[in-house]
Design an enzyme around this catalytic site. Structure first.
Site, mmCIF file in Angstrom:
data_model
loop_
_atom_site.group_PDB
_atom_site.id
_atom_site.type_symbol
_atom_site.label_atom_id
_atom_site.label_comp_id
_atom_site.label_asym_id
_atom_site.label_seq_id
_atom_site.Cartn_x
_atom_site.Cartn_y
_atom_site.Cartn_z
ATOM 1 N N SER A 114 1.207 -0.800 -0.357
ATOM 2 C CA SER A 114 -0.068 -0.244 0.214
ATOM 3 C C SER A 114 0.977 1.041 0.115
ATOM 4 C CB SER A 114 -0.948 0.236 1.441
ATOM 5 O OG SER A 114 -1.805 1.159 1.677
ATOM 6 N N TYR A 136 -2.081 -0.146 10.422
ATOM 7 C CA TYR A 136 -2.268 -0.557 9.262
ATOM 8 C C TYR A 136 -1.204 -0.016 8.324
ATOM 9 C CZ TYR A 136 -4.373 -1.110 4.198
ATOM 10 O OH TYR A 136 -3.842 -1.793 3.460
#
Length: 264
Positions: free
Chosen positions: A144, A157
């Site tokens: 990501s 995250y």
């Protein structure tokens, strides 16, 4: 150059929805045999039936929560029995929860690491020996942009995706001379059900919806680089430019971007 996937054997985790499902459909369209892995087998079964009717390919489906190490060790040998050669593994399974660090539930923190990091590593370890033995193969890890630029309310995250990038970068150097490719995919926000869990209040989605990537677009970008020595896929390009600026001048970047970063 886009490689011919006809007859190639591809494993995709997290294949029941989002970009995992879109990648599976594109790979099937290009003639690849598939091992589709996800927790929800109902969706996988429906997709298998549909795609096998449309294309002359073999599709196998497996119920698996990648955070369960014992199940990983049970399921992957079954895949390896069916596919004597593994051409591509896409480690796509993953999720996030947006919350302030001091409010984070430690069970959720552990669960994110179990799925996003340890599950990815466990799946990789299952196929890597076979790839090294044949001196061929491609492991694609879905990371990501959050692994490059951390923002408020995504501390855990972002940490998991930082870990995926670190693991992938080390692994790439380990296997560089042995015919195995390692690619990381670093997308910005994608218009999928990821945010049903990550952003329960809907604040982030509302603020960034116009910038969200279409899952079909991201999936095509990933499938297009399969079996090519691509180091990274960064989407969108303008967001990746931000990560490069951050690497050079992090303090200035954090100061200038405060308004944008606090969209969650």
């Amino acid at each position: 150059m886009v490689k011919d996937l006809h007859g190639k054997n591809i494993i995709i985790t997290g294949a029941s929805g989002g970009i995992g499902e879109k990648m599976a459909r594109l790979c099937a369209e290009r003639g690849a045999n598939l091992a589709l892995v996800a927790r929800r087998t109902d969706k996988l079964a429906a997709m298998k039936e549909e795609l096998e009717q449309r294309y002359s390919i073999d599709i196998y489906t497996f119920s698996l929560d990648v955070s369960n190490m014992e199940k990983v060790e049970e399921v992957f040998p079954l895949i390896l029995e069916r596919f004597k050669v593994i051409d591509v593994l896409v480690n796509n399974a993953g999720y996030g929860i947006f919350t302030y660090a001091h409010d984070a539930d430690m069970k959720e923190v552990k669960s994110m690491f179990d799925v996003n990091v340890l599950g990815l590593i466990a799946c990789t370890q299952q196929v890597l020996p076979k790839m090294l033995a044949t001196k061929s193969g491609h492991i694609i890890n879905i990371a990501s942009q959050a692994g490059k630029i951390a923002t408020p309310k995504s501390s855990t995250y972002s940490a998991t995706k930082h870990a995926v990038l670190g693991y992938s970068n080390s692994l790439r150097m380990e296997v560089a001379s042995q015919g195995v490719y390692i690619t990381t995919v670093n997308p910005g926000p994608i218009e999928t059900n990821f945010f049903d869990i990550a952003d329960k209040e809907g604040t982030y989605v509302k603020n960034v919806q116009r910038y969200m990537l279409k899952p079909e677009y991201v999936a095509r970008k990933v499938v297009d680089v399969m079996l090519t020595p691509t180091r990274e896929v960064n989407l969108p390009r303008w967001m990746n430019l931000g990560s490069k600026v951050f690497a050079i001048a992090p303090r200035l970047f954090e100061w200038a971007g405060r308004g944008v970063f606090n969209k969650k």
